[in-house]
Motif scaffolding. Structure first.
Motif, PDB file in Angstrom:
ATOM      1  N   CYS A  53       0.850  -1.193   0.000  1.00  0.00           N
ATOM      2  CA  CYS A  53       0.000   0.000   0.000  1.00  0.00           C
ATOM      3  C   CYS A  53       0.886   1.242   0.000  1.00  0.00           C
ATOM      4  O   CYS A  53       1.866   1.304   0.733  1.00  0.00           O
ATOM      5  N   LEU A  54       0.552   2.225  -0.833  1.00  0.00           N
ATOM      6  CA  LEU A  54       1.264   3.499  -0.901  1.00  0.00           C
ATOM      7  C   LEU A  54       0.265   4.613  -0.603  1.00  0.00           C
ATOM      8  O   LEU A  54      -0.763   4.716  -1.273  1.00  0.00           O
ATOM      9  N   VAL A  55       0.546   5.421   0.410  1.00  0.00           N
ATOM     10  CA  VAL A  55      -0.344   6.515   0.805  1.00  0.00           C
ATOM     11  C   VAL A  55       0.460   7.759   1.129  1.00  0.00           C
ATOM     12  O   VAL A  55       1.676   7.701   1.282  1.00  0.00           O
ATOM     13  N   THR A  56      -0.243   8.866   1.259  1.00  0.00           N
ATOM     14  CA  THR A  56       0.357  10.138   1.635  1.00  0.00           C
ATOM     15  C   THR A  56       0.106  10.374   3.119  1.00  0.00           C
ATOM     16  O   THR A  56      -0.922   9.936   3.654  1.00  0.00           O
ATOM     17  N   VAL A  57       1.023  11.064   3.782  1.00  0.00           N
ATOM     18  CA  VAL A  57       0.888  11.386   5.201  1.00  0.00           C
ATOM     19  C   VAL A  57      -0.506  11.960   5.470  1.00  0.00           C
ATOM     20  O   VAL A  57      -1.011  12.763   4.697  1.00  0.00           O
ATOM     21  N   GLU A  58      -1.120  11.512   6.551  1.00  0.00           N
ATOM     22  CA  GLU A  58      -2.442  11.895   7.038  1.00  0.00           C
ATOM     23  C   GLU A  58      -3.603  11.292   6.250  1.00  0.00           C
ATOM     24  O   GLU A  58      -4.754  11.549   6.568  1.00  0.00           O
ATOM     25  N   ASP A  59      -3.318  10.487   5.205  1.00  0.00           N
ATOM     26  CA  ASP A  59      -4.386   9.786   4.494  1.00  0.00           C
ATOM     27  C   ASP A  59      -4.793   8.551   5.278  1.00  0.00           C
ATOM     28  O   ASP A  59      -4.089   8.112   6.189  1.00  0.00           O
ATOM     29  N   LYS A  60      -5.918   7.961   4.902  1.00  0.00           N
ATOM     30  CA  LYS A  60      -6.340   6.685   5.459  1.00  0.00           C
ATOM     31  C   LYS A  60      -5.639   5.585   4.664  1.00  0.00           C
ATOM     32  O   LYS A  60      -5.485   5.685   3.446  1.00  0.00           O
ATOM     33  N   ALA A  61      -5.206   4.546   5.346  1.00  0.00           N
ATOM     34  CA  ALA A  61      -4.568   3.405   4.684  1.00  0.00           C
ATOM     35  C   ALA A  61      -5.243   2.133   5.147  1.00  0.00           C
ATOM     36  O   ALA A  61      -5.681   2.021   6.299  1.00  0.00           O
ATOM     37  N   VAL A  62      -5.331   1.153   4.247  1.00  0.00           N
ATOM     38  CA  VAL A  62      -5.929  -0.136   4.576  1.00  0.00           C
ATOM     39  C   VAL A  62      -5.066  -1.247   3.984  1.00  0.00           C
ATOM     40  O   VAL A  62      -4.800  -1.255   2.781  1.00  0.00           O
ATOM     41  N   LEU A  63      -4.609  -2.151   4.844  1.00  0.00           N
ATOM     42  CA  LEU A  63      -3.940  -3.375   4.399  1.00  0.00           C
ATOM     43  C   LEU A  63      -4.975  -4.488   4.512  1.00  0.00           C
ATOM     44  O   LEU A  63      -5.495  -4.736   5.599  1.00  0.00           O
ATOM     45  N   THR A  64      -5.285  -5.151   3.395  1.00  0.00           N
ATOM     46  CA  THR A  64      -6.322  -6.183   3.398  1.00  0.00           C
ATOM     47  C   THR A  64      -5.710  -7.531   3.084  1.00  0.00           C
ATOM     48  O   THR A  64      -5.059  -7.712   2.062  1.00  0.00           O
ATOM     49  N   CYS A  65      -5.932  -8.471   3.973  1.00  0.00           N
ATOM     50  CA  CYS A  65      -5.435  -9.834   3.840  1.00  0.00           C
ATOM     51  C   CYS A  65      -6.630 -10.722   3.479  1.00  0.00           C
ATOM     52  O   CYS A  65      -7.589 -10.811   4.243  1.00  0.00           O
ATOM     53  N   ARG A  66      -6.570 -11.348   2.306  1.00  0.00           N
ATOM     54  CA  ARG A  66      -7.644 -12.242   1.862  1.00  0.00           C
ATOM     55  C   ARG A  66      -7.156 -13.679   1.957  1.00  0.00           C
ATOM     56  O   ARG A  66      -6.002 -13.967   1.658  1.00  0.00           O
ATOM     57  N   GLU A 114     -11.703 -12.339   4.753  1.00  0.00           N
ATOM     58  CA  GLU A 114     -10.699 -11.295   4.690  1.00  0.00           C
ATOM     59  C   GLU A 114     -10.658 -10.535   6.010  1.00  0.00           C
ATOM     60  O   GLU A 114     -11.631 -10.474   6.750  1.00  0.00           O
ATOM     61  N   THR A 115      -9.482 -10.012   6.280  1.00  0.00           N
ATOM     62  CA  THR A 115      -9.278  -9.160   7.440  1.00  0.00           C
ATOM     63  C   THR A 115      -8.491  -7.942   6.991  1.00  0.00           C
ATOM     64  O   THR A 115      -7.642  -8.046   6.107  1.00  0.00           O
ATOM     65  N   SER A 116      -8.795  -6.806   7.564  1.00  0.00           N
ATOM     66  CA  SER A 116      -8.103  -5.573   7.189  1.00  0.00           C
ATOM     67  C   SER A 116      -7.541  -4.886   8.423  1.00  0.00           C
ATOM     68  O   SER A 116      -8.161  -4.910   9.484  1.00  0.00           O
ATOM     69  N   LEU A 117      -6.382  -4.284   8.249  1.00  0.00           N
ATOM     70  CA  LEU A 117      -5.797  -3.428   9.271  1.00  0.00           C
ATOM     71  C   LEU A 117      -5.905  -2.007   8.726  1.00  0.00           C
ATOM     72  O   LEU A 117      -5.386  -1.709   7.652  1.00  0.00           O
ATOM     73  N   GLU A 118      -6.625  -1.156   9.459  1.00  0.00           N
ATOM     74  CA  GLU A 118      -6.900   0.192   8.979  1.00  0.00           C
ATOM     75  C   GLU A 118      -6.181   1.234   9.823  1.00  0.00           C
ATOM     76  O   GLU A 118      -6.079   1.100  11.036  1.00  0.00           O
ATOM     77  N   PHE A 119      -5.718   2.282   9.157  1.00  0.00           N
ATOM     78  CA  PHE A 119      -5.064   3.427   9.786  1.00  0.00           C
ATOM     79  C   PHE A 119      -5.891   4.640   9.387  1.00  0.00           C
ATOM     80  O   PHE A 119      -6.016   4.936   8.201  1.00  0.00           O
ATOM     81  N   GLU A 120      -6.458   5.344  10.351  1.00  0.00           N
ATOM     82  CA  GLU A 120      -7.289   6.513  10.026  1.00  0.00           C
ATOM     83  C   GLU A 120      -6.455   7.643   9.435  1.00  0.00           C
ATOM     84  O   GLU A 120      -6.836   8.243   8.457  1.00  0.00           O
ATOM     85  N   GLN A 121      -5.332   7.962  10.041  1.00  0.00           N
ATOM     86  CA  GLN A 121      -4.425   8.988   9.534  1.00  0.00           C
ATOM     87  C   GLN A 121      -3.003   8.469   9.684  1.00  0.00           C
ATOM     88  O   GLN A 121      -2.476   8.423  10.786  1.00  0.00           O
ATOM     89  N   VAL A 122      -2.407   8.078   8.568  1.00  0.00           N
ATOM     90  CA  VAL A 122      -1.058   7.525   8.656  1.00  0.00           C
ATOM     91  C   VAL A 122      -0.037   8.630   8.911  1.00  0.00           C
ATOM     92  O   VAL A 122      -0.215   9.771   8.500  1.00  0.00           O
ATOM     93  N   SER A 123       1.011   8.256   9.616  1.00  0.00           N
ATOM     94  CA  SER A 123       2.149   9.151   9.822  1.00  0.00           C
ATOM     95  C   SER A 123       3.375   8.436   9.261  1.00  0.00           C
ATOM     96  O   SER A 123       3.316   7.246   8.944  1.00  0.00           O
ATOM     97  N   VAL A 124       4.475   9.130   9.153  1.00  0.00           N
ATOM     98  CA  VAL A 124       5.683   8.518   8.609  1.00  0.00           C
ATOM     99  C   VAL A 124       6.140   7.344   9.477  1.00  0.00           C
ATOM    100  O   VAL A 124       6.764   6.412   8.979  1.00  0.00           O
ATOM    101  N   THR A 125       5.806   7.350  10.763  1.00  0.00           N
ATOM    102  CA  THR A 125       6.223   6.253  11.639  1.00  0.00           C
ATOM    103  C   THR A 125       5.432   4.964  11.361  1.00  0.00           C
ATOM    104  O   THR A 125       5.840   3.899  11.796  1.00  0.00           O
TER     105      THR A 125
END
Length: 166
Positions: A53-66, A114-125
């Protein structure tokens, strides 16, 4: 393709797919004998995918495992690689619906294989390598890796008309 050797019979299935799962039976009839010999075995096929997954800082990110498995899921664990080793960041016990180790910025969902790990606002860390580990009742745990890449927005300003410029 099957092979018959001295006292041994082999079944070799190339490019196994989920649909190949099931019970297989081998029957051997020796010339000149009435008796037929047979043995059976069950082939369990499991599949699991997890994409980068490629996102910009403060965007929402989702890693989905199927996943496609026949055995019931016992637990799903998410890990992040930190200083060369994987640290658990989320775990869920599917039998007890017990959820532990959940930092507020992580959320996990489960539905239809499927299971997803979600980040509401990603940071560089949050950038780095993540692992999804699936445990079932009767099989070896399955794992998949994915990279979460976080980039900075190169935004530098807004002109008097509201247009952004770099």
């Amino acid at each position: 393709m099957g092979f018959v050797g001295q006292s041994n019979v082999y079944l070799n299935i190339r490019n196994v797919e989920f649909e190949d799962a099931g019970k297989y039976t081998c029957e051997v009839k020796i010339a000149g004998r009435r008796k037929t010999y047979s043995c059976s075995g069950t082939l369990t096929v499991q599949d699991m995918t997890l994409n980068d997954c490629l996102v910009t800082v403060e965007d929402k990110a989702v890693l989905t495992c199927r996943y496609q498995i026949k055995n019931p899921v016992k637990a799903i664990n998410w890990y992040k690689k930190t200083f060369g080793e994987y640290k658990m960041i989320y775990t869920s016990d599917a039998f007890n619906q017990k959820i532990a180790n959940v930092p507020e910025r992580y959320k996990s969902t489960f539905k239809d294989n499927e299971t997803s790990l979600e980040f509401e606002q990603v940071s560089v860390t949050d950038a780095g390598e993540y692992m999804c580990k699936l445990e079932t009742e009767h099989c070896t745990p399955m794992t998949k890796l994915a990279n979460l890449s976080v980039q900075f927005d190169v935004f530098t300003g807004v002109d008097e008309l509201g247009n952004t410029y770099r």
